[in-house]
Design an enzyme around this catalytic site. Structure first.
Site, mmCIF file in Angstrom:
data_model
loop_
_atom_site.group_PDB
_atom_site.id
_atom_site.type_symbol
_atom_site.label_atom_id
_atom_site.label_comp_id
_atom_site.label_asym_id
_atom_site.label_seq_id
_atom_site.Cartn_x
_atom_site.Cartn_y
_atom_site.Cartn_z
ATOM 1 N N TYR A 107 0.922 -1.064 -0.009
ATOM 2 C CA TYR A 107 -0.062 -0.008 -0.254
ATOM 3 C C TYR A 107 0.958 1.049 0.148
ATOM 4 O O TYR A 107 1.535 1.586 0.939
ATOM 5 C CB TYR A 107 -0.782 -0.120 1.105
ATOM 6 C CG TYR A 107 -1.862 1.370 1.373
ATOM 7 C CD1 TYR A 107 -2.381 1.716 0.341
ATOM 8 C CD2 TYR A 107 -1.839 1.842 2.582
ATOM 9 C CE1 TYR A 107 -3.263 2.867 0.367
ATOM 10 C CE2 TYR A 107 -2.757 3.080 2.836
ATOM 11 C CZ TYR A 107 -3.177 3.494 1.665
ATOM 12 O OH TYR A 107 -3.961 4.785 1.937
ATOM 13 N N ASP A 150 -2.298 -1.243 -3.817
ATOM 14 C CA ASP A 150 -2.587 -0.090 -4.309
ATOM 15 C C ASP A 150 -1.397 0.834 -4.154
ATOM 16 O O ASP A 150 -0.850 1.327 -3.368
ATOM 17 C CB ASP A 150 -3.570 0.769 -3.163
ATOM 18 C CG ASP A 150 -3.969 2.070 -3.563
ATOM 19 O OD1 ASP A 150 -3.382 2.553 -4.452
ATOM 20 O OD2 ASP A 150 -4.445 2.730 -2.628
ATOM 21 N N HIS A 253 -12.382 2.102 -4.248
ATOM 22 C CA HIS A 253 -11.559 1.100 -5.375
ATOM 23 C C HIS A 253 -12.211 -0.074 -5.562
ATOM 24 O O HIS A 253 -13.219 -0.430 -4.800
ATOM 25 C CB HIS A 253 -10.187 0.570 -4.759
ATOM 26 C CG HIS A 253 -9.213 1.640 -4.249
ATOM 27 N ND1 HIS A 253 -7.978 1.710 -4.939
ATOM 28 C CD2 HIS A 253 -9.070 2.727 -3.351
ATOM 29 C CE1 HIS A 253 -7.380 2.902 -4.536
ATOM 30 N NE2 HIS A 253 -8.058 3.461 -3.504
#
Length: 262
Positions: A107, A150, A253
């Site tokens: 992340y 991500d 998302h």
């Protein structure tokens, strides 16, 4: 062995446990990588996940912020955590599946609103994070590995709704894209999603700020699946589950899926 993997920034795993369970029930990836869990590891709601067959987890968490978790139906052991840029954030965890595949779940920092490290500390942290990730994979060349997460960068012109308008917007600036490609090249990583879906606009994130995200369709492809060079020809069936962005109380998302034959 064939297995399906998914990556999803869930934006609070406890708040959105119902839609995680829904995804597990309806789409049943063998491995589900979550980012922005916003939870200490011991507070991740594993009982419901285990009931659906996700008996294995490796995770790095912290209260209220960040956090990454790999949930798996396939037996898995922890394979390390890295604190890129020494931020003290829960932004990376790796798990090794019983078939020998190592999964890195990342992340990356969002980087704030201003693309200038001199006036925006968060942007500098993001650049440093990617620089250290590049150096790490230069020194530790991945084999039989998948990197997902991500990454908060939409690299290509077809990965954003308007390339020219977003060139100065954090997530699509040239300096970020260059570092993104440096990281990918450092590990010999192959872009799985674009390997399968080679043409056309492709997004995995749509802002909460849009009154009608679906109609406006001002998206960005911030979520990625990469494969190391030695397994780059084993993937297929990549897809973004756009409709999940419209589920009740959604993340901003959508999950990204890929299947691997190993």
């Amino acid at each position: 062995m064939s297995f399906t993997l998914a990556t999803w920034n869930i934006n609070s795993v406890r708040l959105r446990e119902p839609i995680v369970l829904k995804l597990m029930e309806e789409h049943a990836p063998d491995v589900l990588c979550l980012q922005e869990c916003k939870s200490p590891v011991d507070k991740i709601p594993m009982d419901g996940f285990r009931a659906l067959g996700y008996e294995h987890m490796v995770a790095s968490g912290q209260k209220g912020y960040n956090g990454v978790a790999i949930l798996s139906k396939i037996p898995m052991e922890e394979a390390g955590m890295q604190d890129f840029a020494s931020l003290g954030h829960a932004r990376h965890v790796a798990g090794r599946l019983e078939n020998g595949v190592t999964v890195h779940n990342v992340y990356a920092p969002a980087g704030g609103d201003v693309a200038d490290r001199e006036v925006n500390e968060k942007f500098g942290q993001k650049l440093d994070f990617f620089a250290e990730m590049r150096d790490y994979f230069n020194a530790n060349r991945p084999e039989k590995s998948i990197l997902v997460g991500d990454l908060n960068i939409a690299p290509g012109e077809d990965d954003v709704w308007d390339h020219k308008k977003l060139l100065k917007v954090v997530s699509h600036t040239p300096v970020e894209v260059e570092l993104f490609e440096d990281v990918r090249n450092s590990g010999g990583w192959h872009d799985v999603t674009r390997g399968d879906i080679t043409e056309g606009k492709l997004y995995s994130w749509w802002s909460y700020r849009a009154k009608d995200w679906d109609t406006a369709d001002k998206g960005r492809r911030l979520d990625h699946i990469w494969a190391s060079d030695d397994i780059k020809n084993t993937h297929h069936s990549s897809r973004v589950l756009r409709d999940v962005r419209g589920w009740e109380k959604p993340s901003d998302h959508a999950p990204v899926f890929a299947t691997f034959d190993l």
